[in-house]
Design a protein around this motif. Structure first.
Motif, short mmCIF file in Angstrom:
data_model
loop_
_atom_site.label_atom_id
_atom_site.label_comp_id
_atom_site.label_asym_id
_atom_site.label_seq_id
_atom_site.Cartn_x
_atom_site.Cartn_y
_atom_site.Cartn_z
N SER A 24 32.27 11.34 24.79
CA SER A 24 31.29 12.40 25.05
C SER A 24 31.59 13.64 24.20
CB SER A 24 31.27 12.77 26.54
OG SER A 24 32.55 13.24 26.96
N ILE A 25 32.87 13.95 23.98
CA ILE A 25 33.23 15.11 23.16
C ILE A 25 32.78 14.91 21.72
CG2 ILE A 25 35.55 14.20 22.68
CD1 ILE A 25 34.71 17.90 23.19
N ASP A 26 32.80 13.65 21.26
CA ASP A 26 32.35 13.37 19.89
C ASP A 26 30.84 13.39 19.77
OD1 ASP A 26 34.98 13.11 18.98
OD2 ASP A 26 35.07 10.99 19.53
N LEU A 27 30.16 13.03 20.86
CA LEU A 27 28.70 13.15 20.86
C LEU A 27 28.31 14.63 20.83
CD1 LEU A 27 26.03 11.59 20.96
CD2 LEU A 27 26.13 11.72 23.46
N MET A 28 29.06 15.46 21.53
CA MET A 28 28.84 16.91 21.47
C MET A 28 29.10 17.42 20.06
SD MET A 28 30.58 19.93 23.79
CE MET A 28 29.67 19.46 25.28
N LEU A 81 30.58 33.16 29.09
CA LEU A 81 30.23 33.50 30.47
C LEU A 81 31.14 32.77 31.44
CD1 LEU A 81 28.25 35.00 32.36
CD2 LEU A 81 26.79 32.95 32.29
N LYS A 82 31.85 33.53 32.25
CA LYS A 82 32.79 32.93 33.19
C LYS A 82 32.07 32.32 34.39
CE LYS A 82 36.90 35.72 32.20
NZ LYS A 82 37.93 36.62 32.79
N SER A 83 32.73 31.34 35.01
CA SER A 83 32.23 30.71 36.22
C SER A 83 33.41 30.44 37.14
CB SER A 83 31.52 29.39 35.90
OG SER A 83 31.29 28.64 37.07
N ASP A 84 33.17 30.55 38.45
CA ASP A 84 34.24 30.28 39.41
C ASP A 84 34.72 28.83 39.30
OD1 ASP A 84 34.00 32.84 40.32
OD2 ASP A 84 32.66 32.32 41.99
N ARG A 85 33.84 27.94 38.83
CA ARG A 85 34.21 26.52 38.72
C ARG A 85 34.82 26.19 37.36
NH1 ARG A 85 28.46 24.15 40.43
NH2 ARG A 85 27.88 25.95 39.14
N GLY A 86 34.97 27.20 36.51
CA GLY A 86 35.55 26.95 35.20
C GLY A 86 34.57 26.29 34.26
N LEU A 87 35.08 25.84 33.12
CA LEU A 87 34.25 25.20 32.11
C LEU A 87 34.16 23.69 32.35
CD1 LEU A 87 35.64 26.94 28.88
CD2 LEU A 87 33.63 27.59 30.22
N SER A 88 33.10 23.09 31.82
CA SER A 88 33.03 21.63 31.84
C SER A 88 34.16 21.08 30.98
CB SER A 88 31.67 21.14 31.32
OG SER A 88 31.58 21.35 29.91
N GLU A 89 34.47 19.82 31.17
CA GLU A 89 35.61 19.22 30.46
C GLU A 89 35.44 19.32 28.94
OE1 GLU A 89 37.85 14.86 30.07
OE2 GLU A 89 36.41 15.24 31.71
N ASP A 90 34.24 19.00 28.44
CA ASP A 90 34.02 19.03 26.99
C ASP A 90 33.94 20.45 26.46
OD1 ASP A 90 34.10 16.30 26.87
OD2 ASP A 90 31.93 16.02 26.82
N ALA A 91 33.41 21.37 27.26
CA ALA A 91 33.39 22.78 26.84
C ALA A 91 34.81 23.31 26.74
CB ALA A 91 32.56 23.62 27.81
N GLU A 92 35.66 22.95 27.71
CA GLU A 92 37.06 23.37 27.70
C GLU A 92 37.78 22.80 26.48
OE1 GLU A 92 40.25 25.47 28.88
OE2 GLU A 92 38.52 25.35 30.23
N ALA A 93 37.51 21.53 26.18
CA ALA A 93 38.15 20.90 25.02
C ALA A 93 37.75 21.61 23.73
CB ALA A 93 37.76 19.42 24.96
N ASN A 94 36.48 22.00 23.63
CA ASN A 94 36.04 22.70 22.42
C ASN A 94 36.61 24.11 22.36
OD1 ASN A 94 34.31 21.41 20.40
ND2 ASN A 94 33.06 20.81 22.16
#
Length: 387
Positions: A24-28, A81-94
């Motif tokens: 999924s990270i590569d598709l992104m 933009l911050k979120s209480d739930r943090g970033l999605s996995e692929d957003a965090e990886a990027n």
């Protein structure tokens, strides 16, 4: 081109990830590369870039784009933009892939932050919220979107303007939605892009091919389609060198009334330009001289009435019939339309023909199967109601 629902797009993503296979990270990464190519074709490295990225995968696309743009020499401010739930996995990886470079500055955004005011020549990239949004924006997110809209900068939306729903937008008047100049969406346009009330948010849109699995897409059943130039040109029948006008059908156009013969002229010229081999225009007798002069390529059939349509010519020669432009709604014209609905099966109904149907709904049941209706928004509302 198919217009897929959010569910179908997620299914296409998942199928591609499993069956290509691709992470999924590569598709992104592939999606961000397409964004990069489009961006550098529009904007130079002399224009600074302000990317507003949300916590989800739409934000991940924006974060990946920030890295790629700095690699091309662009100066980028990444507002995260911050979120209480943090970033999605692929957003965090990027986010972890971002380089240490003077060209890139990361600026966290929260309700305690001062709202940024970029240089007026900067390009704003909206990657806050994507097509997965299920409720109108509120709180700080809505304040941020309203602030971005107040800025004079050119704005590019990633996949969909933040705050806009991809399918249902029946009431958008009171919502905070990014007003993009350009929207670059992935693989398919969203249904919302084709709704006139959303033009102020979407701007000029373009779909970018990110390589979702074609076999899976071919099997999906879509409720809606978008006709492209390639599709239209693909259904044009090639013309042989020794063909002639008699090989390409004989169209009948029933149009015009006193004061509205211009509609017959314009529709007749359009019919001829579309490729009909022969065209007969049936008009009130008052229009004989006008039509013979303005559309000499067409044959003219005169109604028995001077000022309006009251009858049909002999129907045997005609391959298809269009009726409606400028015909008015005289009682004799209504009866003529009714007779046509009962006697011919290849029809195009336009303009006053649709207005007659709206005023005489009993005629709707008489419309032959596969008839083409061409209403503008006002005619559509008269036929089917405001919703």
């Amino acid at each position: 081109m198919k217009i897929l629902s959010n569910t179908q797009i997620r299914e296409a993503d998942a199928y591609t990830i499993i069956n290509e296979p691709i992470a999924s990270i590569d598709l992104m990464e592939r999606a961000a590369s397409q964004l990069l190519g489009e961006f550098i074709s529009w904007f130079t490295i002399n224009q600074p870039v302000e990317i507003f990225a949300g916590p989800g995968n739409n934000g991940g696309d924006g974060i990946a784009l920030a890295r790629m743009l700095t690699g091309k020499g662009y100066s980028v401010n990444l507002h995260l933009l911050k979120s209480d739930r943090g970033l999605s996995e692929d957003a965090e990886a990027n986010l972890n892939r971002l380089p240490q470079t003077d060209l890139l500055t990361i600026k966290p955004l929260s309700s305690f932050s001062l709202l940024p005011v970029p240089d007026s020549v900067a390009i704003i990239v909206d990657a806050l919220f994507g097509s997965g949004l299920t409720r109108p924006l509120d709180g700080f997110a809505a304040i941020l979107v309203d602030h971005i809209n107040s800025l004079p900068n050119q704005k590019v939306a990633v996949d969909i303007p933040s705050g806009l729903f991809s399918e249902s937008n029946s009431d958008v008047s009171s919502r905070s939605i990014i007003k993009a100049d350009y929207t670059w969406c992935f693989q398919f346009p969203k249904m919302a892009f084709l709704m006139p009330e959303n033009e102020m948010y979407v701007g000029d849109w373009k779909h970018l091919d990110i390589g979702l699995h074609p076999e899976f897409i071919d099997k999906l059943k879509a409720q809606y389609y978008y006709i492209t130039k390639d599709i239209a040109s693909g259904i044009l029948k090639p013309r042989k060198h020794f063909s002639h006008k008699g090989d390409f059908g004989h169209a009948l156009l029933i149009a015009g009334s006193k004061g509205k013969l211009g509609a017959a002229i314009l529709a007749g010229r359009s019919c001829l330009r579309s490729g009909a081999g022969l065209l007969t225009i049936h008009i009130p007798a008052i229009g004989m001289g006008v039509l013979q002069t303005a559309a000499p390529e067409a044959m003219v059939s005169l109604d028995m009435e001077q000022d309006q349509i009251s009858s049909l010519p002999g129907m045997k020669p005609f391959s298809a019939v269009g009726i409606g432009p400028g015909i008015g709604q005289d009682q004799k014209t209504i009866l003529t339309l009714e007779k046509l609905l009962e006697s011919h099966s290849r029809l195009v109904l336009d303009a006053d023909a649709l207005n007659i149907l709206a005023e005489n709904p009993d005629l709707i049941d008489k419309i032959p199967r596969d008839t083409i209706l061409t209403p503008h928004p006002g005619e559509y509302k008269r036929l089917f109601g405001p919703d």
